[in-house]
Design an enzyme around this catalytic site. Structure first.
Site, PDB file in Angstrom:
ATOM      1  CE  LYS A 107       4.484  -0.076   2.474  1.00 34.31           C
ATOM      2  NZ  LYS A 107       3.556  -0.792   1.599  1.00 34.31           N
ATOM      3  CB  THR A 108       2.957  -0.108   6.649  1.00 31.94           C
ATOM      4  OG1 THR A 108       1.529  -0.204   6.719  1.00 31.94           O
ATOM      5  CG2 THR A 108       3.535  -0.410   8.023  1.00 31.94           C
ATOM      6  CG  ASP A 122      -1.696  -0.549   8.161  1.00 27.67           C
ATOM      7  OD1 ASP A 122      -2.240   0.436   7.656  1.00 27.67           O
ATOM      8  OD2 ASP A 122      -1.920  -1.709   7.798  1.00 27.67           O
ATOM      9  NE  ARG A 140      -2.089  -4.463  -0.899  1.00 29.65           N
ATOM     10  CZ  ARG A 140      -1.542  -3.962   0.208  1.00 29.65           C
ATOM     11  NH1 ARG A 140      -0.546  -4.589   0.785  1.00 29.65           N
ATOM     12  NH2 ARG A 140      -1.990  -2.827   0.724  1.00 29.65           N
ATOM     13  N   GLY A 162       0.813  -1.218   0.000  1.00 23.38           N
ATOM     14  CA  GLY A 162       0.000   0.000   0.000  1.00 23.38           C
ATOM     15  C   GLY A 162       0.847   1.269   0.000  1.00 23.38           C
ATOM     16  CG  ASP A 220       2.663  -9.658   4.722  1.00 18.44           C
ATOM     17  OD1 ASP A 220       3.047 -10.433   5.621  1.00 18.44           O
ATOM     18  OD2 ASP A 220       1.481  -9.320   4.582  1.00 18.44           O
TER      19      ASP A 220
END
Ligand code: FBP
Length: 555
Positions: A204-205, A207, A147, A83, A178
């Site tokens: 990176k994220t 979240d 992804r 993402g 992941d």
């Protein structure tokens, strides 16, 4: 390429600040090596899987003469994975600038559309002309993302062929837990194949769940939570002005509730559900509905038929009965992929799945609104995760709360008015202009990755630390990817994965929130933090998240 606004043109000129250590000549920065590392758990199994790359030491860059640094021109490949998160372009800019500083003949190759770009050999050289158009911009559109998971023998083989064909000396994989797991598997594969290709990961994220003792935060979280907090704060202000709606706001965050917790700390909504707490307390869906109704009734008694409720996107997977359901659905869908792919209509798909589920889980699925049960069986992502961004939990809650309030009205317990509006703040927060924090952090992460490469490291995550301080005081180094791993069940099998950081209910961010929340339920203490600022006083433009401050400040 998107057209550049006036603000964007101004931001192109912004010079990200580097940690002081990285400003030195590369021959005057040397790696300090720590002790051998282990893993989060399952050490034996991981040692078996990562025979060539397990147990590396933590690296810290310090000032000192370095005669071993590679001075030859090299080719580095970069890939964006998963993402979008604000600052991805600056990681690439940081890599480019450091590479060219080390040797003008070095080249940066962007693999297009995520990891599939490596498998399918889709790439382009990233030259100064391209790089300069993307400095401090949001988005991943410079090279695109995807992804795809590199997992089959054939995919690894193709990766090897393309890496050799393009003379790639090192790959930088910019991704979440992941994707960085994939980076570790790739590094191990290259080592096993006796190739010299190095692999470096970047955390990176949005979240915020790729963090641990060594990685303080993932990039993109800072910008995303500031955008969501602005939007939520605006809704709070609207609520207080109109006084007629309950707003149910679902916030992105595939699993952990860090985003919701941070937005709650920044805006003071009436309720913020935290998935990890729901799991710890074993709260069923009906218990959550009761909790919400209790606040609605108490506020109605005070004449307040309005409020703001934050719902983390990942909530559904923390509710015990849904956790069980999703776990079973994941296994069934992984094991019967081919058969399910042949069934076209959702109703028949559901019937097929019901035939494999136990009775209580079938009843649970059947008790849900049709759209929700359909959203639960949408295709999993390539890593086997349920796509929670497509599950409208906020609407499910509204429907159930409405039902419950109706009953309570009949019993004379509730006399208020309930009108609800649902929102989902997700994609809005991923591609915003990176905040100053994310612009600096990402540039440093990319720049530092090159230093790790030039010093010969592989299977490391680029690590920039001491982030509560000004960038010049940040530290730089590398953390072994295997150190963050454990074994988890994915797509019906045990797999090595980087351990996700869930909200720690004993840590300060949650404690600050939980100490306040009873008051917030009743009182209107909303805060509207306003938009991210790029120019102005340091306390505004360099503001860090409360999560980072509470987790890391010595104060
Ligand atoms: P990453 O973990 O890859 O950074 O993605 C985070 C995220 O934004 C989640 O918050 C969200 O659930 C998911 O991506 C949405 O995925 P997609 O972009 O494939 O719709």
């Amino acid at each position: 390429m998107v057209e550049l606004s006036e603000l964007q043109q101004e931001r192109l000129k912004h010079k990200p600040q580097l940690p002081a250590i990285l400003k030195n000549k590369f021959s005057l920065i040397k790696p300090k090596t720590g002790k051998k590392t282990g893993s989060k758990s399952d050490e034996k199994k991981l040692q078996e899987i990562f025979k060539n790359t397990f147990g590396k030491p933590i690296i810290t860059f310090i000032k000192g003469k370095n005669n071993n640094i590679n001075k030859n021109p090299i080719n580095v490949g970069v890939v964006l994975s998963g993402g979008q998160a604000a600052g991805g372009h600056n990681v690439i800019c940081g890599i480019f600038d450091a590479l060219k500083k080390a040797n003008k003949k070095s080249k940066l190759i962007g693999f297009l559309g995520g990891p599939s770009g490596i498998i399918e050999n889709k790439l382009k050289e990233l030259t100064k002309d391209i790089i300069d158009k993307y400095r401090n911009t949001g988005g991943f559109d410079m090279i695109g993302s995807g992804r795809t998971k590199i997992e089959t023998e054939e995919q690894f083989e193709k990766t090897k062929i393309n890496v050799i064909k393009n003379k790639i000396d090192a790959l930088v994989i910019i991704g979440g837990d992941d994707s960085n797991t994939n980076a570790a598997l790739l590094a191990e594969y290259f080592a096993k194949e006796k190739m010299n290709t190095q692999v470096i990961g970047i955390p990176k994220t949005i979240d915020g769940d790729l963090k641990n003792e060594e990685i303080e935060t993932s990039f993109g979280f800072d910008t995303a939570v500031k955008i969501y907090s602005e939007l939520t704060g605006n809704i709070c202000r609207d609520v207080l002005s109109a006084k007629k709606y309950w707003h149910f706001i679902r916030l992105m965050g595939r699993s952990a509730s860090h985003i919701t917790l941070e937005v709650a700390l920044q805006t003071n909504p009436n309720i913020a559900l935290i998935g990890e707490e729901v799991l710890q307390n074993n709260w069923t869906l009906s218990k959550i509905v009761d909790y919400i109704c209790d606040a609605i009734i108490k506020r109605a008694e005070l004449g307040k038929n309005y409020g703001v409720i934050l719902v983390p996107e990942g909530l559904i997977e923390f509710i015990p009965e849904f956790k069980e359901l999703i776990k079973n659905l994941n296994e069934i869908m992984a094991k019967n992929e081919d058969e399910l792919n042949k069934i076209e209509n959702t109703k028949d798909k559901k019937e097929f799945i019901y035939s494999k589920l136990n009775e209580s889980l079938v009843n649970l699925m059947k008790s849900l609104p049709d759209e929700i049960s359909s959203q639960l069986i949408l295709d999993r992502d390539p890593h086997g995760n349920v796509v929670v961004s497509q599950i409208e939990t906020e609407k499910l809650l509204i429907e159930m709360v409405q039902k419950k309030l109706k009953e309570m009205k009949k019993q004379g317990i509730y006399k208020g008015k309930f009108a609800a509006i649902s929102h989902f703040f997700g994609y809005e927060g991923r591609c915003g202009f990176p905040s100053n924090f994310d612009a600096n952090y990402t540039y440093a992460l990319g720049y530092n990755a090159v230093l790790l490469i030039l010093n010969g490291f592989t299977s490391y995550m680029s690590a920039i630390k001491n982030l509560t301080e000004q960038p010049k005081k940040w530290n730089a180094g590398g953390i072994p990817l295997t150190m963050m791993m454990n074994i988890e069940r994915r797509k019906g099998e045990d797999k090595p994965v980087i351990k996700k950081a869930l909200v720690d209910l004993n840590a300060k961010p949650f404690k600050v929130f939980s100490a306040l929340r009873d008051e917030l339920k009743i009182e209107d203490k909303y805060i509207s933090p306003g938009p991210i600022q790029y120019f102005g006083p340091a306390k505004i433009v360099d503001r860090i998240t409360k999560t980072l401050k509470y987790e890391r400040s010595k104060r």
